[in-house]
Design a protein around this motif. Structure first.
Motif, PDB file in Angstrom:
ATOM      1  N   ALA A 141       0.839  -1.223  -0.085  1.00  0.00           N
ATOM      2  CA  ALA A 141      -0.162   0.111   0.104  1.00  0.00           C
ATOM      3  C   ALA A 141       0.774   1.217  -0.054  1.00  0.00           C
ATOM      4  O   ALA A 141       0.459   2.310  -0.622  1.00  0.00           O
ATOM      5  CB  ALA A 141      -0.907   0.091   1.344  1.00  0.00           C
ATOM      6  N   ASP A 142       1.993   1.129   0.765  1.00  0.00           N
ATOM      7  CA  ASP A 142       3.057   2.302   0.558  1.00  0.00           C
ATOM      8  C   ASP A 142       3.712   2.750  -0.751  1.00  0.00           C
ATOM      9  O   ASP A 142       3.854   3.640  -1.380  1.00  0.00           O
ATOM     10  CB  ASP A 142       3.815   2.227   1.846  1.00  0.00           C
ATOM     11  CG  ASP A 142       4.700   3.237   1.993  1.00  0.00           C
ATOM     12  OD1 ASP A 142       4.326   4.310   2.069  1.00  0.00           O
ATOM     13  OD2 ASP A 142       5.948   2.965   2.088  1.00  0.00           O
ATOM     14  N   LEU A 143       4.033   1.440  -1.222  1.00  0.00           N
ATOM     15  CA  LEU A 143       4.817   1.592  -2.345  1.00  0.00           C
ATOM     16  C   LEU A 143       4.122   1.706  -3.763  1.00  0.00           C
ATOM     17  O   LEU A 143       4.354   2.420  -4.528  1.00  0.00           O
ATOM     18  CB  LEU A 143       5.564   0.007  -2.689  1.00  0.00           C
ATOM     19  CG  LEU A 143       6.541   0.055  -3.909  1.00  0.00           C
ATOM     20  CD1 LEU A 143       7.696   0.793  -3.548  1.00  0.00           C
ATOM     21  CD2 LEU A 143       7.006  -1.510  -4.217  1.00  0.00           C
ATOM     22  N   ASN A 144       2.627   1.155  -3.579  1.00  0.00           N
ATOM     23  CA  ASN A 144       1.858   1.573  -4.724  1.00  0.00           C
ATOM     24  C   ASN A 144       0.634   2.113  -4.150  1.00  0.00           C
ATOM     25  O   ASN A 144      -0.515   1.511  -4.188  1.00  0.00           O
ATOM     26  CB  ASN A 144       1.275   0.280  -5.444  1.00  0.00           C
ATOM     27  CG  ASN A 144       2.650  -0.569  -5.783  1.00  0.00           C
ATOM     28  OD1 ASN A 144       3.231  -0.141  -6.953  1.00  0.00           O
ATOM     29  ND2 ASN A 144       3.062  -1.724  -5.372  1.00  0.00           N
ATOM     30  N   PRO A 145       0.737   3.548  -3.952  1.00  0.00           N
ATOM     31  CA  PRO A 145      -0.505   4.180  -3.356  1.00  0.00           C
ATOM     32  C   PRO A 145      -1.859   4.039  -4.171  1.00  0.00           C
ATOM     33  O   PRO A 145      -2.682   4.149  -3.947  1.00  0.00           O
ATOM     34  CB  PRO A 145      -0.096   5.572  -3.097  1.00  0.00           C
ATOM     35  CG  PRO A 145       1.365   5.794  -3.978  1.00  0.00           C
ATOM     36  CD  PRO A 145       1.635   4.551  -4.032  1.00  0.00           C
ATOM     37  N   ASN A 146      -1.442   3.991  -5.500  1.00  0.00           N
ATOM     38  CA  ASN A 146      -2.542   4.094  -6.551  1.00  0.00           C
ATOM     39  C   ASN A 146      -3.593   2.641  -6.552  1.00  0.00           C
ATOM     40  O   ASN A 146      -4.482   2.712  -7.339  1.00  0.00           O
ATOM     41  CB  ASN A 146      -2.181   4.203  -7.954  1.00  0.00           C
ATOM     42  CG  ASN A 146      -1.111   3.255  -8.382  1.00  0.00           C
ATOM     43  OD1 ASN A 146      -0.309   2.800  -7.486  1.00  0.00           O
ATOM     44  ND2 ASN A 146      -1.078   2.783  -9.519  1.00  0.00           N
ATOM     45  N   TYR A 149      -5.252  -2.094  -1.774  1.00  0.00           N
ATOM     46  CA  TYR A 149      -5.040  -3.386  -1.049  1.00  0.00           C
ATOM     47  C   TYR A 149      -6.066  -4.110  -0.107  1.00  0.00           C
ATOM     48  O   TYR A 149      -5.803  -5.175   0.275  1.00  0.00           O
ATOM     49  CB  TYR A 149      -3.579  -3.091  -0.235  1.00  0.00           C
ATOM     50  CG  TYR A 149      -2.226  -3.359  -1.009  1.00  0.00           C
ATOM     51  CD1 TYR A 149      -1.802  -4.685  -0.836  1.00  0.00           C
ATOM     52  CD2 TYR A 149      -1.852  -2.573  -2.130  1.00  0.00           C
ATOM     53  CE1 TYR A 149      -0.763  -4.828  -1.778  1.00  0.00           C
ATOM     54  CE2 TYR A 149      -0.853  -2.778  -2.763  1.00  0.00           C
ATOM     55  CZ  TYR A 149      -0.201  -4.037  -2.824  1.00  0.00           C
ATOM     56  OH  TYR A 149       0.745  -4.257  -3.460  1.00  0.00           O
ATOM     57  N   TRP A 150      -7.196  -3.429  -0.154  1.00  0.00           N
ATOM     58  CA  TRP A 150      -8.411  -4.220   0.333  1.00  0.00           C
ATOM     59  C   TRP A 150      -8.741  -5.540  -0.441  1.00  0.00           C
ATOM     60  O   TRP A 150      -9.311  -6.205  -0.105  1.00  0.00           O
ATOM     61  CB  TRP A 150      -9.388  -3.103   0.490  1.00  0.00           C
ATOM     62  CG  TRP A 150      -9.338  -2.382   1.550  1.00  0.00           C
ATOM     63  CD1 TRP A 150      -9.276  -0.804   1.647  1.00  0.00           C
ATOM     64  CD2 TRP A 150      -9.655  -2.697   3.046  1.00  0.00           C
ATOM     65  NE1 TRP A 150      -9.064  -0.223   2.830  1.00  0.00           N
ATOM     66  CE2 TRP A 150      -9.347  -1.381   3.882  1.00  0.00           C
ATOM     67  CE3 TRP A 150      -9.879  -3.667   3.611  1.00  0.00           C
ATOM     68  CZ2 TRP A 150      -9.179  -1.325   5.245  1.00  0.00           C
ATOM     69  CZ3 TRP A 150      -9.965  -3.704   5.074  1.00  0.00           C
ATOM     70  CH2 TRP A 150      -9.748  -2.468   5.984  1.00  0.00           C
ATOM     71  N   TYR A 151      -8.426  -5.177  -1.912  1.00  0.00           N
ATOM     72  CA  TYR A 151      -8.547  -6.154  -2.778  1.00  0.00           C
ATOM     73  C   TYR A 151      -8.062  -7.521  -2.215  1.00  0.00           C
ATOM     74  O   TYR A 151      -8.061  -8.909  -2.831  1.00  0.00           O
ATOM     75  CB  TYR A 151      -7.956  -6.104  -3.941  1.00  0.00           C
ATOM     76  CG  TYR A 151      -8.874  -5.205  -4.951  1.00  0.00           C
ATOM     77  CD1 TYR A 151      -9.802  -5.714  -5.955  1.00  0.00           C
ATOM     78  CD2 TYR A 151      -8.812  -3.757  -4.928  1.00  0.00           C
ATOM     79  CE1 TYR A 151     -10.893  -4.911  -6.613  1.00  0.00           C
ATOM     80  CE2 TYR A 151      -9.959  -3.006  -5.660  1.00  0.00           C
ATOM     81  CZ  TYR A 151     -10.850  -3.463  -6.279  1.00  0.00           C
ATOM     82  OH  TYR A 151     -11.517  -2.760  -7.144  1.00  0.00           O
ATOM     83  N   ALA A 152      -6.930  -7.344  -1.285  1.00  0.00           N
ATOM     84  CA  ALA A 152      -6.045  -8.606  -0.957  1.00  0.00           C
ATOM     85  C   ALA A 152      -7.203  -9.678   0.013  1.00  0.00           C
ATOM     86  O   ALA A 152      -6.865 -10.748  -0.039  1.00  0.00           O
ATOM     87  CB  ALA A 152      -4.872  -8.265   0.247  1.00  0.00           C
ATOM     88  N   LEU A 153      -8.142  -8.995   0.472  1.00  0.00           N
ATOM     89  CA  LEU A 153      -9.102  -9.847   1.056  1.00  0.00           C
ATOM     90  C   LEU A 153      -9.784 -10.855   0.181  1.00  0.00           C
ATOM     91  O   LEU A 153     -10.080 -11.952   0.578  1.00  0.00           O
ATOM     92  CB  LEU A 153     -10.211  -9.040   1.778  1.00  0.00           C
ATOM     93  CG  LEU A 153      -9.652  -8.021   2.979  1.00  0.00           C
ATOM     94  CD1 LEU A 153     -10.616  -7.372   3.501  1.00  0.00           C
ATOM     95  CD2 LEU A 153      -9.324  -9.060   4.154  1.00  0.00           C
ATOM     96  N   LEU A 154      -9.941 -10.454  -1.020  1.00  0.00           N
ATOM     97  CA  LEU A 154     -10.652 -11.315  -1.964  1.00  0.00           C
ATOM     98  C   LEU A 154      -9.944 -12.458  -2.230  1.00  0.00           C
ATOM     99  O   LEU A 154     -10.515 -13.694  -2.465  1.00  0.00           O
ATOM    100  CB  LEU A 154     -10.879 -10.564  -3.500  1.00  0.00           C
ATOM    101  CG  LEU A 154     -11.532  -9.347  -3.225  1.00  0.00           C
ATOM    102  CD1 LEU A 154     -11.801  -8.852  -4.729  1.00  0.00           C
ATOM    103  CD2 LEU A 154     -13.027  -9.520  -2.785  1.00  0.00           C
ATOM    104  N   VAL A 155      -8.431 -12.404  -2.323  1.00  0.00           N
ATOM    105  CA  VAL A 155      -7.469 -13.478  -2.463  1.00  0.00           C
ATOM    106  C   VAL A 155      -7.724 -14.481  -1.176  1.00  0.00           C
ATOM    107  O   VAL A 155      -7.614 -15.721  -1.325  1.00  0.00           O
ATOM    108  CB  VAL A 155      -6.156 -13.111  -2.727  1.00  0.00           C
ATOM    109  CG1 VAL A 155      -5.204 -14.271  -2.865  1.00  0.00           C
ATOM    110  CG2 VAL A 155      -6.004 -11.915  -3.759  1.00  0.00           C
TER     111      VAL A 155
END
Length: 290
Positions: A141-146, A149-155
């Motif tokens: 989330a820090d490296l790619n602010p665009n 990372y809530w999408y991680a929950l889908l995985v």
């Protein structure tokens, strides 16, 4: 080959095939949306499986069908859409690392739902894996602010589906041919997938330009090799080994996926790679303590 050699052969082939699936999904999403990707993937796979395995459906007895339904939903239908959306939101290499949660969930839900025992080392391994995941997500989330990372929950949710799938196959479908299981799954899924695809407006909005046709090419490879052939091979692996060894394919998948991600120009810091190592170490501890 004997069963010992076969299970390692299947494990290595599956890691290469499924490790490459993430970059194929990423490329396919340039021409279709996540729902269309999931639906097309199931339709293409269903056609392929019915062509090569239609006769095997005769082996499925009445007692098997409820579990065929469960594995179709939890092992394919739901995860296909979850992964499509996840890769739209975060890098494919990160998605592959998060997929390593499958062995964790195989143990957790195996103990809670299927009555498997838990050991202290397995619990410690799970905690280590959770720490690695937290580092991976926060640094990403820090490296790619665009990126969201809530999408991680889908995985992680998808990995729960995979965990149920592998336990069900081992416990309730071990007497059924692997090809019959996979073909039965996609026989059930083809109609729902077509209905979903129709409601996405695919047949009226899809553009037959270069990007669109390339997307269909990626989806075809993903469907035939990454889903149809690979799921049949995975079911065979479950039959000749155990659920934890089978789900251990997720140890090797990130290595292949990260390789493709780097080639494709994805940002991956040393901290994230370290977090991935922590996750895999946690998974290793869970597996070693079985």
């Amino acid at each position: 080959m004997n069963n010992q050699q076969k299970k390692w052969f299947y494990l290595i082939v599956l890691s290469i095939v499924w490790g490459s699936s993430f970059i194929l999904m990423k490329k396919a999403l340039l021409g279709v949306n996540p729902i269309q990707l999931g639906a097309l993937r199931m339709i293409f796979t269903a056609v392929f499986m019915l062509l090569i395995g239609f006769k095997s459906i005769q082996k499925i007895q009445k007692k098997h069908w409820p579990f065929i339904v469960y594995t179709a939903l939890l092992g394919t239908f739901i995860p296909v859409f979850l992964f499509s959306y996840a890769i739209l939101g975060i890098d494919s290499s990160i998605v592959s690392i998060l997929n390593s949660f499958t062995p964790f969930n195989t143990f957790i839900f195996g103990a809670i739902v299927f009555g498997f025992s838990f050991k202290k080392k397995q619990f410690i391994g799970i905690i280590i894996g959770l720490i690695g995941t937290l580092i991976l997500i926060l640094k990403g989330a820090d490296l790619n602010p665009n990126q969201n990372y809530w999408y991680a929950l889908l995985v992680i949710i998808a990995s729960v589906g995979y965990a149920f799938n592998v336990n069900i196959v081992k416990k309730y479908l071990s007497d059924l041919d692997a090809l019959a299981i996979t073909t039965g799954n996609f026989l059930l899924l083809i109609i729902p997938a077509i209905v979903v695809l129709v409601f996405t407006g695919f047949f009226t909005t899809f553009k037959t330009n270069e990007i669109g046709l390339e997307s269909l090419g990626y989806i075809t490879i993903l469907s035939v090799v990454g889903t149809g052939i690979a799921k049949t091979m995975f079911n065979k692996l479950v039959h000749i080994s155990n659920p934890i060894f089978s789900s251990s394919v997720t140890y090797l998948i990130p290595i292949v996926a990260v390789f493709w991600g780097i080639i494709d120009g994805e940002n991956l810091s040393l901290t994230q790679l370290f977090a991935g190592v922590i996750i895999l170490f946690g998974v290793y501890m869970v597996n070693k303590a079985k």
